[in-house]
Design a protein around this motif. Structure first.
Motif, PDB file in Angstrom:
ATOM      1  N   GLY A 104       0.760  -1.210   0.317  1.00 60.14           N
ATOM      2  CA  GLY A 104       0.125   0.056  -0.024  1.00 60.14           C
ATOM      3  C   GLY A 104       0.855   1.245   0.073  1.00 60.14           C
ATOM      4  O   GLY A 104       2.036   1.144   0.556  1.00 60.14           O
ATOM      5  N   TYR A 105       0.355   2.383  -0.337  1.00 57.58           N
ATOM      6  CA  TYR A 105       1.115   3.487  -0.576  1.00 57.58           C
ATOM      7  C   TYR A 105       0.056   4.852  -0.330  1.00 57.58           C
ATOM      8  O   TYR A 105      -1.255   4.398  -0.443  1.00 57.58           O
ATOM      9  CB  TYR A 105       1.949   3.763  -1.950  1.00 57.58           C
ATOM     10  CG  TYR A 105       0.891   4.042  -2.870  1.00 57.58           C
ATOM     11  CD1 TYR A 105       0.628   5.203  -3.271  1.00 57.58           C
ATOM     12  CD2 TYR A 105       0.663   2.753  -3.978  1.00 57.58           C
ATOM     13  CE1 TYR A 105      -0.168   5.480  -4.634  1.00 57.58           C
ATOM     14  CE2 TYR A 105      -0.215   2.937  -4.922  1.00 57.58           C
ATOM     15  CZ  TYR A 105      -0.512   4.259  -5.488  1.00 57.58           C
ATOM     16  OH  TYR A 105      -1.288   4.186  -6.388  1.00 57.58           O
ATOM     17  N   ASP A 106       0.416   5.893  -0.025  1.00 54.15           N
ATOM     18  CA  ASP A 106      -0.425   7.100   0.158  1.00 54.15           C
ATOM     19  C   ASP A 106      -0.417   7.663  -1.217  1.00 54.15           C
ATOM     20  O   ASP A 106       0.510   8.108  -1.761  1.00 54.15           O
ATOM     21  CB  ASP A 106       0.213   8.011   1.270  1.00 54.15           C
ATOM     22  CG  ASP A 106      -0.431   9.351   1.383  1.00 54.15           C
ATOM     23  OD1 ASP A 106      -1.652   9.471   0.864  1.00 54.15           O
ATOM     24  OD2 ASP A 106       0.137  10.181   2.103  1.00 54.15           O
ATOM     25  N   PRO A 107      -1.716   7.739  -1.641  1.00 52.21           N
ATOM     26  CA  PRO A 107      -2.164   8.200  -2.859  1.00 52.21           C
ATOM     27  C   PRO A 107      -1.746   9.795  -3.011  1.00 52.21           C
ATOM     28  O   PRO A 107      -1.376  10.157  -4.162  1.00 52.21           O
ATOM     29  CB  PRO A 107      -3.532   8.276  -3.043  1.00 52.21           C
ATOM     30  CG  PRO A 107      -3.904   7.062  -2.335  1.00 52.21           C
ATOM     31  CD  PRO A 107      -3.188   7.021  -1.060  1.00 52.21           C
ATOM     32  N   GLY A 108      -1.686  10.513  -1.711  1.00 46.19           N
ATOM     33  CA  GLY A 108      -1.100  11.599  -1.851  1.00 46.19           C
ATOM     34  C   GLY A 108       0.420  11.899  -2.159  1.00 46.19           C
ATOM     35  O   GLY A 108       0.685  12.988  -2.826  1.00 46.19           O
ATOM     36  N   LEU A 109       1.389  10.919  -2.182  1.00 47.55           N
ATOM     37  CA  LEU A 109       2.536  10.496  -2.567  1.00 47.55           C
ATOM     38  C   LEU A 109       2.716  10.898  -4.156  1.00 47.55           C
ATOM     39  O   LEU A 109       3.470  11.372  -4.819  1.00 47.55           O
ATOM     40  CB  LEU A 109       3.440   9.421  -2.408  1.00 47.55           C
ATOM     41  CG  LEU A 109       3.802   9.372  -0.967  1.00 47.55           C
ATOM     42  CD1 LEU A 109       4.333   8.243  -0.471  1.00 47.55           C
ATOM     43  CD2 LEU A 109       4.914  10.316  -0.679  1.00 47.55           C
ATOM     44  N   LEU A 110       1.643  10.399  -4.909  1.00 42.22           N
ATOM     45  CA  LEU A 110       1.642  10.524  -6.350  1.00 42.22           C
ATOM     46  C   LEU A 110       1.105  11.833  -6.759  1.00 42.22           C
ATOM     47  O   LEU A 110       1.702  12.468  -7.585  1.00 42.22           O
ATOM     48  CB  LEU A 110       0.337   9.496  -6.883  1.00 42.22           C
ATOM     49  CG  LEU A 110       0.259   9.478  -8.386  1.00 42.22           C
ATOM     50  CD1 LEU A 110       1.496   9.201  -9.315  1.00 42.22           C
ATOM     51  CD2 LEU A 110      -0.890   8.451  -8.813  1.00 42.22           C
ATOM     52  N   VAL A 111       0.216  12.497  -6.002  1.00 41.45           N
ATOM     53  CA  VAL A 111      -0.062  13.881  -6.183  1.00 41.45           C
ATOM     54  C   VAL A 111       1.442  14.854  -6.033  1.00 41.45           C
ATOM     55  O   VAL A 111       1.581  15.528  -6.679  1.00 41.45           O
ATOM     56  CB  VAL A 111      -1.035  14.369  -5.323  1.00 41.45           C
ATOM     57  CG1 VAL A 111      -1.413  15.802  -5.577  1.00 41.45           C
ATOM     58  CG2 VAL A 111      -2.473  13.647  -5.786  1.00 41.45           C
ATOM     59  N   GLU A 112       1.915  14.607  -4.882  1.00 37.69           N
ATOM     60  CA  GLU A 112       3.048  15.253  -4.555  1.00 37.69           C
ATOM     61  C   GLU A 112       4.264  15.209  -5.586  1.00 37.69           C
ATOM     62  O   GLU A 112       4.833  16.057  -5.975  1.00 37.69           O
ATOM     63  CB  GLU A 112       3.655  15.087  -3.427  1.00 37.69           C
ATOM     64  CG  GLU A 112       4.896  15.842  -2.831  1.00 37.69           C
ATOM     65  CD  GLU A 112       5.518  15.241  -1.406  1.00 37.69           C
ATOM     66  OE1 GLU A 112       6.519  15.666  -1.167  1.00 37.69           O
ATOM     67  OE2 GLU A 112       4.885  14.679  -0.776  1.00 37.69           O
ATOM     68  N   GLY A 113       4.397  13.932  -5.869  1.00 37.36           N
ATOM     69  CA  GLY A 113       5.369  13.579  -7.049  1.00 37.36           C
ATOM     70  C   GLY A 113       5.102  14.261  -8.259  1.00 37.36           C
ATOM     71  O   GLY A 113       6.123  14.718  -8.797  1.00 37.36           O
ATOM     72  N   CYS A 114       3.870  14.203  -8.593  1.00 36.19           N
ATOM     73  CA  CYS A 114       3.500  14.888  -9.914  1.00 36.19           C
ATOM     74  C   CYS A 114       3.673  16.295  -9.718  1.00 36.19           C
ATOM     75  O   CYS A 114       4.371  17.049 -10.948  1.00 36.19           O
ATOM     76  CB  CYS A 114       2.214  14.898 -10.503  1.00 36.19           C
ATOM     77  SG  CYS A 114       1.586  13.181 -10.838  1.00 36.19           S
ATOM     78  N   ARG A 115       3.256  17.119  -8.746  1.00 35.26           N
ATOM     79  CA  ARG A 115       3.695  18.588  -8.594  1.00 35.26           C
ATOM     80  C   ARG A 115       5.243  18.783  -8.486  1.00 35.26           C
ATOM     81  O   ARG A 115       5.589  19.830  -9.063  1.00 35.26           O
ATOM     82  CB  ARG A 115       3.120  19.234  -7.276  1.00 35.26           C
ATOM     83  CG  ARG A 115       1.457  19.019  -7.492  1.00 35.26           C
ATOM     84  CD  ARG A 115       0.793  19.430  -6.251  1.00 35.26           C
ATOM     85  NE  ARG A 115      -0.563  19.441  -6.474  1.00 35.26           N
ATOM     86  CZ  ARG A 115      -1.422  19.432  -5.120  1.00 35.26           C
ATOM     87  NH1 ARG A 115      -1.158  19.124  -4.230  1.00 35.26           N
ATOM     88  NH2 ARG A 115      -2.841  19.665  -5.676  1.00 35.26           N
ATOM     89  N   ARG A 116       5.987  17.844  -7.877  1.00 30.82           N
ATOM     90  CA  ARG A 116       7.539  17.999  -7.891  1.00 30.82           C
ATOM     91  C   ARG A 116       8.284  18.025  -9.238  1.00 30.82           C
ATOM     92  O   ARG A 116       9.017  18.589  -9.567  1.00 30.82           O
ATOM     93  CB  ARG A 116       8.131  17.072  -6.895  1.00 30.82           C
ATOM     94  CG  ARG A 116       7.808  17.344  -5.379  1.00 30.82           C
ATOM     95  CD  ARG A 116       8.151  16.406  -4.597  1.00 30.82           C
ATOM     96  NE  ARG A 116       9.634  16.273  -4.282  1.00 30.82           N
ATOM     97  CZ  ARG A 116      10.101  15.653  -3.483  1.00 30.82           C
ATOM     98  NH1 ARG A 116       9.511  14.576  -2.883  1.00 30.82           N
ATOM     99  NH2 ARG A 116      11.583  15.644  -3.525  1.00 30.82           N
TER     100      ARG A 116
END
Length: 243
Positions: A104-116
């Motif tokens: 499992g992973y925090d979907p927020g990481l995907l959001v943050e990664g895209c913004r970065r």
């Protein structure tokens, strides 16, 4: 700058191949473009672009690397002028994917990664190639996208209960009249902007590291793909086009 999610209701629509060609077309027009493969269950971007996946999106989501380490800068054939094309593979191997999907992973990481990525690469266009079907990744990507591009075949299925901004009906047989295809597509998806891309054996059989729009730049299909790329960056979306 725009973030575009690229989705499909089922496999076999040519979604990843289309995303690659749209990305290449946009980069060759002078834009800075990144394509991120979020389909950890069924990755295809690394093979389509023939890029080595030293680090991946799954590595980032598992906390094993920074998202910047997973970026692969594509060679000059993929861009023109001031343009640039970058890619992020979904996984390095099956164990890599298992760590993210099973643990499992925090979907927020995907959001943050895209913004970065947008900031670090100074992007004009970020294409998020999502898994087929209604998955966590598809929903998250649609939520952060400015534009939702849905890819379908002529048989048509409802678009994941997510409202697409644009629709591409892909790989349409030459025997079908385009107005009939458009009417059928609208009966399934509603009155959204759409483009019809005719079937081409060269497009369907594109090899690893080969983009149709660079191998066949004068082909009518390449012209239509370039029109889709322009639309995704803010220009009017194409209607039926010759070719």
């Amino acid at each position: 700058m725009r973030i575009v999610s690229v989705s499909s209701s089922y496999g076999g629509t040519g979604k990843t191949t289309l995303a690659v060609n749209v990305g290449v077309a946009a980069a060759r027009s002078g834009l800075r473009v990144a394509i991120v493969d979020t389909a950890m269950q069924s990755p295809g971007l690394a093979d389509a672009l023939a890029v080595p996946a030293t680090w991946s999106l799954a590595d980032y989501l598992c906390g094993d690397c920074d998202i910047a380490r997973a970026v692969h800068h594509l060679p000059p054939w993929a861009a023109g002028g001031e343009g640039a094309l970058f890619a992020v593979a979904a996984i390095r191997g099956h164990e890599d994917a298992a760590g993210a999907l099973v643990g499992g992973y925090d979907p927020g990481l995907l959001v943050e990664g895209c913004r970065r990525l947008v900031d670090a690469l100074d992007l004009d266009l970020l294409l998020l190639d999502t898994p087929a079907g209604l998955t966590t990744e598809a929903v998250v990507c649609a939520g952060i996208a400015d534009v939702s591009l849905h890819v379908d075949r002529i048989r048509g299925r409802p678009p994941l209960r997510l409202s697409p901004s644009f629709l591409v009906v892909n790989m349409v047989p030459a025997s079908l009249a385009e107005p009939d295809v458009l009417r059928q597509a609208r009966s399934v998806h509603g009155d959204v902007p759409m483009a019809v891309l005719p079937y081409s054996p060269e497009f369907a059989l594109a090899g690893a590291g080969e983009a149709f729009v660079t191998a066949h730049p004068e082909h009518g299909l390449s012209s239509r793909i370039r029109a889709v790329a322009r639309a995704l960056t803010g220009q009017p979306f194409p209607g039926p086009a010759p070719g």
